[in-house]
Scaffold this motif. Structure first.
Motif, mmCIF file in Angstrom:
data_model
loop_
_atom_site.group_PDB
_atom_site.id
_atom_site.type_symbol
_atom_site.label_atom_id
_atom_site.label_comp_id
_atom_site.label_asym_id
_atom_site.label_seq_id
_atom_site.Cartn_x
_atom_site.Cartn_y
_atom_site.Cartn_z
ATOM 1 N N GLY A 162 8.005 72.947 -55.251
ATOM 2 C CA GLY A 162 7.928 71.478 -55.270
ATOM 3 C C GLY A 162 8.442 70.963 -53.939
ATOM 4 O O GLY A 162 9.340 70.135 -53.860
ATOM 5 N N ASN B 299 14.438 71.547 -54.446
ATOM 6 C CA ASN B 299 15.230 70.336 -54.239
ATOM 7 C C ASN B 299 14.641 69.208 -55.090
ATOM 8 O O ASN B 299 13.609 68.641 -54.738
ATOM 9 C CB ASN B 299 15.201 69.965 -52.738
ATOM 10 C CG ASN B 299 16.308 69.012 -52.344
ATOM 11 O OD1 ASN B 299 17.417 69.073 -52.885
ATOM 12 N ND2 ASN B 299 16.033 68.127 -51.395
ATOM 13 N N PHE B 300 15.271 68.917 -56.214
ATOM 14 C CA PHE B 300 14.839 67.850 -57.136
ATOM 15 C C PHE B 300 13.354 67.981 -57.498
ATOM 16 O O PHE B 300 12.624 66.993 -57.499
ATOM 17 C CB PHE B 300 15.097 66.455 -56.530
ATOM 18 C CG PHE B 300 16.516 66.244 -56.106
ATOM 19 C CD1 PHE B 300 17.513 66.078 -57.057
ATOM 20 C CD2 PHE B 300 16.869 66.226 -54.767
ATOM 21 C CE1 PHE B 300 18.845 65.898 -56.679
ATOM 22 C CE2 PHE B 300 18.190 66.054 -54.375
ATOM 23 C CZ PHE B 300 19.186 65.888 -55.344
ATOM 24 N N ALA B 301 12.902 69.203 -57.796
ATOM 25 C CA ALA B 301 11.479 69.381 -58.078
ATOM 26 C C ALA B 301 11.215 70.159 -59.367
ATOM 27 O O ALA B 301 10.447 69.696 -60.214
ATOM 28 C CB ALA B 301 10.798 70.056 -56.901
ATOM 29 N N GLU C 10 3.535 73.519 -53.513
ATOM 30 C CA GLU C 10 3.509 72.068 -53.757
ATOM 31 C C GLU C 10 2.165 71.707 -54.410
ATOM 32 O O GLU C 10 1.115 72.015 -53.857
ATOM 33 C CB GLU C 10 3.697 71.326 -52.416
ATOM 34 C CG GLU C 10 3.459 69.835 -52.447
ATOM 35 C CD GLU C 10 4.234 69.098 -53.525
ATOM 36 O OE1 GLU C 10 5.459 69.277 -53.639
ATOM 37 O OE2 GLU C 10 3.607 68.349 -54.302
ATOM 38 N N ALA D 261 5.928 75.126 -60.529
ATOM 39 C CA ALA D 261 7.068 75.989 -60.827
ATOM 40 C C ALA D 261 6.676 77.088 -61.809
ATOM 41 O O ALA D 261 7.210 78.201 -61.747
ATOM 42 C CB ALA D 261 8.205 75.146 -61.397
ATOM 43 N N GLY E 151 7.428 69.029 -51.621
ATOM 44 C CA GLY E 151 7.262 67.655 -51.129
ATOM 45 C C GLY E 151 6.729 67.667 -49.711
ATOM 46 O O GLY E 151 5.697 68.269 -49.415
ATOM 47 N N ASN F 72 11.170 69.296 -46.919
ATOM 48 C CA ASN F 72 12.597 69.162 -46.561
ATOM 49 C C ASN F 72 13.294 70.517 -46.465
ATOM 50 O O ASN F 72 13.857 70.870 -45.424
ATOM 51 C CB ASN F 72 13.320 68.333 -47.638
ATOM 52 C CG ASN F 72 13.385 66.850 -47.299
ATOM 53 O OD1 ASN F 72 13.200 66.457 -46.145
ATOM 54 N ND2 ASN F 72 13.656 66.026 -48.297
ATOM 55 N N TRP G 24 2.145 63.217 -56.789
ATOM 56 C CA TRP G 24 3.191 62.829 -55.846
ATOM 57 C C TRP G 24 2.637 62.579 -54.449
ATOM 58 O O TRP G 24 3.383 62.200 -53.543
ATOM 59 C CB TRP G 24 4.289 63.898 -55.810
ATOM 60 C CG TRP G 24 5.151 63.871 -57.037
ATOM 61 C CD1 TRP G 24 4.837 64.352 -58.271
ATOM 62 C CD2 TRP G 24 6.471 63.308 -57.158
ATOM 63 N NE1 TRP G 24 5.876 64.125 -59.151
ATOM 64 C CE2 TRP G 24 6.893 63.499 -58.484
ATOM 65 C CE3 TRP G 24 7.334 62.681 -56.257
ATOM 66 C CZ2 TRP G 24 8.139 63.069 -58.939
ATOM 67 C CZ3 TRP G 24 8.575 62.259 -56.703
ATOM 68 C CH2 TRP G 24 8.961 62.447 -58.035
ATOM 69 N N TYR H 257 5.725 58.877 -50.347
ATOM 70 C CA TYR H 257 6.909 59.604 -50.788
ATOM 71 C C TYR H 257 7.894 59.819 -49.628
ATOM 72 O O TYR H 257 9.083 60.049 -49.845
ATOM 73 C CB TYR H 257 6.509 60.960 -51.417
ATOM 74 C CG TYR H 257 7.718 61.791 -51.735
ATOM 75 C CD1 TYR H 257 8.589 61.413 -52.754
ATOM 76 C CD2 TYR H 257 8.057 62.884 -50.953
ATOM 77 C CE1 TYR H 257 9.747 62.114 -52.992
ATOM 78 C CE2 TYR H 257 9.208 63.592 -51.189
ATOM 79 C CZ TYR H 257 10.051 63.208 -52.208
ATOM 80 O OH TYR H 257 11.207 63.890 -52.435
HETATM 81 C C1 LIG Z 1 11.406 64.318 -55.928
HETATM 82 S S1 LIG Z 1 10.128 65.222 -55.162
HETATM 83 C C2 LIG Z 1 11.076 66.420 -54.226
HETATM 84 C C3 LIG Z 1 10.300 66.943 -53.060
HETATM 85 C C4 LIG Z 1 11.082 67.802 -52.062
HETATM 86 N N1 LIG Z 1 11.631 68.973 -52.677
HETATM 87 C C5 LIG Z 1 12.129 67.027 -51.306
HETATM 88 O O1 LIG Z 1 13.219 67.542 -51.066
HETATM 89 O O2 LIG Z 1 11.854 65.887 -50.909
HETATM 90 C C6 LIG Z 1 9.463 66.165 -56.478
HETATM 91 C C7 LIG Z 1 8.404 67.157 -56.038
HETATM 92 O O3 LIG Z 1 8.115 68.029 -57.145
HETATM 93 C C8 LIG Z 1 6.733 68.259 -57.191
HETATM 94 N N2 LIG Z 1 6.407 68.644 -58.576
HETATM 95 C C9 LIG Z 1 6.068 67.862 -59.619
HETATM 96 N N3 LIG Z 1 5.833 68.603 -60.710
HETATM 97 C C10 LIG Z 1 6.053 69.892 -60.352
HETATM 98 C C11 LIG Z 1 5.985 71.143 -61.038
HETATM 99 N N4 LIG Z 1 5.658 71.207 -62.328
HETATM 100 N N5 LIG Z 1 6.262 72.268 -60.344
HETATM 101 C C12 LIG Z 1 6.608 72.208 -59.029
HETATM 102 N N6 LIG Z 1 6.695 71.048 -58.335
HETATM 103 C C13 LIG Z 1 6.415 69.915 -58.978
HETATM 104 C C14 LIG Z 1 6.118 66.963 -56.735
HETATM 105 O O4 LIG Z 1 4.778 67.117 -56.308
HETATM 106 C C15 LIG Z 1 7.088 66.543 -55.633
HETATM 107 O O5 LIG Z 1 6.711 67.049 -54.391
#
Ligand SMILES: C[S@@+](CC[C@H](N)C(=O)[O-])C[C@H]1O[C@@H](n2cnc3c(N)ncnc32)[C@H](O)[C@@H]1O
Length: 259
Positions: A41, A103-105, A62, A87, A43, A46, A6, A11
């Motif tokens: 996660g 948040n969406f992670a 992250e 996670a 990002g 945020n 990511w 992003y």
């Molecule tokens: C859609 S982004 C959301 C980022 C942030 N939470 C936001 O509000 O913008 C998804 C995030 O999840 C992270 N991610 C991907 N796989 C993951 C995992 N297995 N465990 C934790 N985070 C992960 C990515 O690196 C990315 O930063």
């Protein structure tokens, strides 16, 4: 597609789109000054930065190196520490976290059960988990065009074994119940605006980590222009805004797991 970096691409424009949901998430967590909050996660940070503004001691977990550097650059004098992790692998001791935010992670975790177990491990006995996930029907139709075509091109159905419907409160209850959490959930809505469908494509899709990871594959297979055409057509047809530009709706679930 679950193992993309990511940190590639930009992003940041999507992070700005998701900021209102991070605000809802942090408000719902009712964070008290001094609490230890983990943004899983994170990002660009945020939720982490908002939680720190409420006086929390924050750990931003992250996996993407570049995004951790962005968080660090944005931290200022806030109490935010960025760590490499996922996670299912949070580098913190047992029972050390008051609030886990995602948040969406966590929805990208390849093994949701392992993620829930890890959340339960690091949470204090009264610790709470708050997460957001997309509810189908909206901008995800556009992402669906991209994802379906990538799967056709690569011949790989993404392995879905073990995945759960993160937008389904019942699935979340079943996921967290073994760890003594009860789940409640509410549905909220965001919208993504751009001056045109073409601008949405270039700023939110071509530069998004998912686009950076997959567009070369589509180009090589001679399918990129087809996908672009379908995406632009769908956006123009369904989400042209009467006031000008385009506006894509995006409903999401905000779930709270507490014990
Ligand atoms: C859609 S982004 C959301 C980022 C942030 N939470 C936001 O509000 O913008 C998804 C995030 O999840 C992270 N991610 C991907 N796989 C993951 C995992 N297995 N465990 C934790 N985070 C992960 C990515 O690196 C990315 O930063």
């Amino acid at each position: 597609m679950s193992d993309i970096d990511w940190g590639q691409g930009t992003y940041e424009s999507t992070a700005a789109d998701l900021a209102p949901a991070a605000r809802e998430l942090v408000a719902a967590a009712r964070i008290q000054p001094g609490e230890h909050v983990v943004d899983v996660g994170a990002g660009t940070g945020n939720a982490a930065l908002l939680a720190a503004d409420l006086g929390a001691r924050v750990t931003a977990v992250e996996p993407a190196d570049r995004l951790r550097a962005v968080i660090q650059a944005n931290t200022g004098d806030r109490d935010v520490t960025s760590v490499n992790g996922t996670a299912a692998a949070i580098p913190l001791p047992d029972a050390s976290v008051d609030v886990l935010l995602s948040n969406f992670a966590v929805i990208f975790a390849p093994d949701p059960q392992a993620a829930a177990a890890e959340f339960a491990r690091v949470a204090t006995p009264t610790g709470r988990v708050l997460l957001t996930s997309w509810v189908p029907g909206g901008f995800d139709e556009v992402i669906g065009i991209l994802v379906r075509t990538v799967r056709e091109v690569t011949g790989s159905g993404e392995a879905m074994e073990g995945r759960i419907d993160w937008h389904d409160p019942k699935a979340l209850s079943e996921l967290f119940a073994p760890f003594g959490f009860e789940v409640s959930a509410t549905v909220h809505e965001l919208s993504f605006r751009a001056s045109s469908a073409a601008e949405y494509w270039s700023t939110r899709m071509a530069q998004h980590p998912l686009g950076v990871a997959t567009f070369p594959l589509l180009e090589k297979a001679g399918r990129l222009e087809e996908v672009r055409g379908l995406v632009l057509e769908k956006i123009a047809e369904k989400w042209t805004h009467p006031g000008g530009g385009i506006e894509l709706p995006a409903r999401y679930l905000l779930a709270v797991a507490a014990r």
